[in-house]
Motif scaffolding. Sequence first.
Motif, PDB file in Angstrom:
ATOM      1  N   THR A   1       0.814  -1.218   0.000  1.00 23.23           N
ATOM      2  CA  THR A   1       0.000   0.000   0.000  1.00 23.23           C
ATOM      3  C   THR A   1       0.848   1.270   0.000  1.00 23.23           C
ATOM      4  N   SER A   2       2.110   1.189   0.430  1.00 20.44           N
ATOM      5  CA  SER A   2       2.976   2.374   0.401  1.00 20.44           C
ATOM      6  C   SER A   2       3.376   2.770  -1.012  1.00 20.44           C
ATOM      7  N   ILE A   3       3.130   1.876  -1.993  1.00 18.57           N
ATOM      8  CA  ILE A   3       3.484   2.173  -3.389  1.00 18.57           C
ATOM      9  C   ILE A   3       2.334   2.880  -4.110  1.00 18.57           C
TER      10      ILE A   3
ATOM     11  N   VAL B   1       2.762  10.487  -5.598  1.00 17.85           N
ATOM     12  CA  VAL B   1       3.128  11.860  -5.231  1.00 17.85           C
ATOM     13  C   VAL B   1       3.838  11.886  -3.882  1.00 17.85           C
ATOM     14  N   ARG B   2       3.283  11.179  -2.938  1.00 18.35           N
ATOM     15  CA  ARG B   2       3.867  11.133  -1.592  1.00 18.35           C
ATOM     16  C   ARG B   2       4.144   9.672  -1.238  1.00 18.35           C
ATOM     17  N   VAL B   3       5.398   9.309  -1.295  1.00 23.03           N
ATOM     18  CA  VAL B   3       5.790   7.929  -1.000  1.00 23.03           C
ATOM     19  C   VAL B   3       5.725   7.718   0.509  1.00 23.03           C
ATOM     20  N   TRP B   4       4.972   6.718   0.911  1.00 23.65           N
ATOM     21  CA  TRP B   4       4.728   6.449   2.326  1.00 23.65           C
ATOM     22  C   TRP B   4       5.611   5.292   2.774  1.00 23.65           C
ATOM     23  N   ASN B   5       6.545   5.594   3.676  1.00 20.70           N
ATOM     24  CA  ASN B   5       7.438   4.568   4.210  1.00 20.70           C
ATOM     25  C   ASN B   5       7.519   4.738   5.724  1.00 20.70           C
ATOM     26  N   PRO B   6       6.464   4.340   6.446  1.00 18.07           N
ATOM     27  CA  PRO B   6       6.433   4.578   7.903  1.00 18.07           C
ATOM     28  C   PRO B   6       7.450   3.713   8.627  1.00 18.07           C
ATOM     29  N   ASN B   7       8.186   4.390   9.519  1.00 13.35           N
ATOM     30  CA  ASN B   7       9.171   3.689  10.365  1.00 13.35           C
ATOM     31  C   ASN B   7      10.173   2.881   9.532  1.00 13.35           C
ATOM     32  N   ASN B   8      10.546   3.442   8.361  1.00 10.90           N
ATOM     33  CA  ASN B   8      11.523   2.763   7.487  1.00 10.90           C
ATOM     34  C   ASN B   8      11.114   1.308   7.234  1.00 10.90           C
ATOM     35  N   LEU B   9       9.896   1.163   6.775  1.00 11.16           N
ATOM     36  CA  LEU B   9       9.316  -0.168   6.604  1.00 11.16           C
ATOM     37  C   LEU B   9      10.084  -0.999   5.591  1.00 11.16           C
TER      38      LEU B   9
ATOM     39  N   TYR C   1       8.587  -4.768  -5.285  1.00 11.25           N
ATOM     40  CA  TYR C   1       7.432  -4.049  -4.750  1.00 11.25           C
ATOM     41  C   TYR C   1       6.994  -2.909  -5.672  1.00 11.25           C
ATOM     42  N   CYS C   2       7.927  -2.283  -6.334  1.00  8.00           N
ATOM     43  CA  CYS C   2       7.578  -1.205  -7.267  1.00  8.00           C
ATOM     44  C   CYS C   2       7.014  -1.734  -8.580  1.00  8.00           C
ATOM     45  N   MET C   3       6.888  -3.063  -8.702  1.00  9.42           N
ATOM     46  CA  MET C   3       6.223  -3.652  -9.862  1.00  9.42           C
ATOM     47  C   MET C   3       4.704  -3.597  -9.747  1.00  9.42           C
ATOM     48  N   LEU C   4       4.181  -3.080  -8.640  1.00  9.61           N
ATOM     49  CA  LEU C   4       2.729  -3.003  -8.470  1.00  9.61           C
ATOM     50  C   LEU C   4       2.058  -2.187  -9.580  1.00  9.61           C
ATOM     51  N   PRO C   5       2.574  -1.013  -9.986  1.00  8.42           N
ATOM     52  CA  PRO C   5       1.954  -0.326 -11.131  1.00  8.42           C
ATOM     53  C   PRO C   5       2.015  -1.147 -12.412  1.00  8.42           C
ATOM     54  N   MET C   6       3.070  -1.937 -12.597  1.00  8.01           N
ATOM     55  CA  MET C   6       3.171  -2.782 -13.784  1.00  8.01           C
ATOM     56  C   MET C   6       2.121  -3.891 -13.762  1.00  8.01           C
ATOM     57  N   VAL C   7       1.814  -4.385 -12.584  1.00 10.61           N
ATOM     58  CA  VAL C   7       0.743  -5.379 -12.466  1.00 10.61           C
ATOM     59  C   VAL C   7      -0.597  -4.752 -12.857  1.00 10.61           C
TER      60      VAL C   7
ATOM     61  N   ARG D   1       9.348   6.952 -10.079  1.00  5.69           N
ATOM     62  CA  ARG D   1       9.361   7.902  -8.969  1.00  5.69           C
ATOM     63  C   ARG D   1       9.358   7.171  -7.624  1.00  5.69           C
ATOM     64  N   VAL D   2       8.507   6.176  -7.486  1.00  4.83           N
ATOM     65  CA  VAL D   2       8.416   5.472  -6.209  1.00  4.83           C
ATOM     66  C   VAL D   2       9.710   4.735  -5.900  1.00  4.83           C
ATOM     67  N   CYS D   3      10.280   4.058  -6.887  1.00  6.54           N
ATOM     68  CA  CYS D   3      11.517   3.312  -6.654  1.00  6.54           C
ATOM     69  C   CYS D   3      12.677   4.242  -6.327  1.00  6.54           C
ATOM     70  N   THR D   4      12.728   5.392  -6.991  1.00  9.01           N
ATOM     71  CA  THR D   4      13.806   6.352  -6.709  1.00  9.01           C
ATOM     72  C   THR D   4      13.720   6.880  -5.285  1.00  9.01           C
ATOM     73  N   LYS D   5      12.522   7.231  -4.845  1.00 10.11           N
ATOM     74  CA  LYS D   5      12.347   7.746  -3.490  1.00 10.11           C
ATOM     75  C   LYS D   5      12.681   6.685  -2.435  1.00 10.11           C
ATOM     76  N   LEU D   6      12.240   5.467  -2.679  1.00 12.83           N
ATOM     77  CA  LEU D   6      12.505   4.407  -1.703  1.00 12.83           C
ATOM     78  C   LEU D   6      13.989   4.056  -1.645  1.00 12.83           C
ATOM     79  N   LEU D   7      14.668   4.114  -2.780  1.00 15.15           N
ATOM     80  CA  LEU D   7      16.115   3.845  -2.772  1.00 15.15           C
ATOM     81  C   LEU D   7      16.862   4.872  -1.935  1.00 15.15           C
ATOM     82  N   GLY D   8      16.471   6.150  -2.057  1.00 16.91           N
ATOM     83  CA  GLY D   8      17.113   7.186  -1.250  1.00 16.91           C
ATOM     84  C   GLY D   8      16.827   7.027   0.227  1.00 16.91           C
ATOM     85  N   GLN D   9      15.621   6.604   0.576  1.00 23.81           N
ATOM     86  CA  GLN D   9      15.282   6.435   1.985  1.00 23.81           C
ATOM     87  C   GLN D   9      15.942   5.200   2.596  1.00 23.81           C
TER      88      GLN D   9
END
Length: 237
Positions: A85-87, A91-99, A166-172, A201-209
Motif C-alpha cells: 500500500t505504500s506504493i 506523489v507522496r511515497v509512504w514509508n512509515p518507520n523505514n518499513l 514491490y515497485c512492480m505493483l503499477p506494472m501489475v 518515482r516510487v523506486c527512486t524515493k525508496l532507494l534514497g530512503q
Amino acid sequence: MSSAKEFSVPPVIFPSGPVQRRATAPFQPRQGQGQGPSPLPFMSFEVGAATTSSFPPPGASALEEEPPLLEELGINTKQIWQKTTSILNPVRVWNPNNLHDDADLSGPVLLLMSFGLFQLLAGKIHFGIILGWVTVSALFLYVVFNMLAGRNGTLDLYRCVSLIGYCMLPMVTLSALSLFLPQGGLAIAAAALLVVAWSTRVCTKLLGQVARWDEHPRLVAYVCFLIYSLFSLLVVF
C-alpha cells in the motif's frame, strides 16, 4: 449266514408336563445352578464420557505453543500489505518507520507472479523472461547505485530485488488493464508511460530512503526508468 445281533437300547422317557424355562440375561448364569460368575461380564461403553474427558490428548499443549506456519516460513502478511500500500501514492511515497529497510522476497514474488499471470491471460508466456529480467535489473541497479554512492553506499543486492519487486505493483495494474485495451494502440502506450513514471518515482524515493543517500537522484531515476520501461514493453507489444 450268521444271525443278526440284537443291541439293548435304553428306553426314552419324556416329561409328562410342559417344561418352563426362564429367560436369562446374556452372559449371566441361570438361577438354581451352582455356576460361578460369567467369564465374559457385560461392559457398557459411553461415547459421551470419552468426549467430555478432562484429560487433554497427548501433545496438545505442544501444538498450542507452535507458531503459525507463515511465521515459521518468515512470511509477515501484515508487513507485506503495508509495503504494497505504500506504493499506491506516487506523489507522496509512504514509508512509515523505514518499513522497506526490512527487505523480503515474499511480496515481490507474489507481484511478479501476478504480472506473469495477467500476461498469460493475454496469451503471452513470460514467466521465465520476467524472473530473468528482475535478476539482471537488480544487479544493474546495485552496481550503478553503489558506484554513484561510493563509500556512502549501503544498498545490498537483496534490498535491490525487494524494492524492484514491490515497485512492480503499477506494472501489475498495467498488465491487468491491457486485457481490455487493444495491443499496440495509443491508449495502452499512454497508460504504459504513466505507469513507468509512477514506478520510477516510487523506486527512486525508496532507494534514497533505504540507502540514506539522496545525491544524484536524476541518475538513479534514469536507471529505474530503463528498468521499468523494459517491463512495459512486454505489455505493450
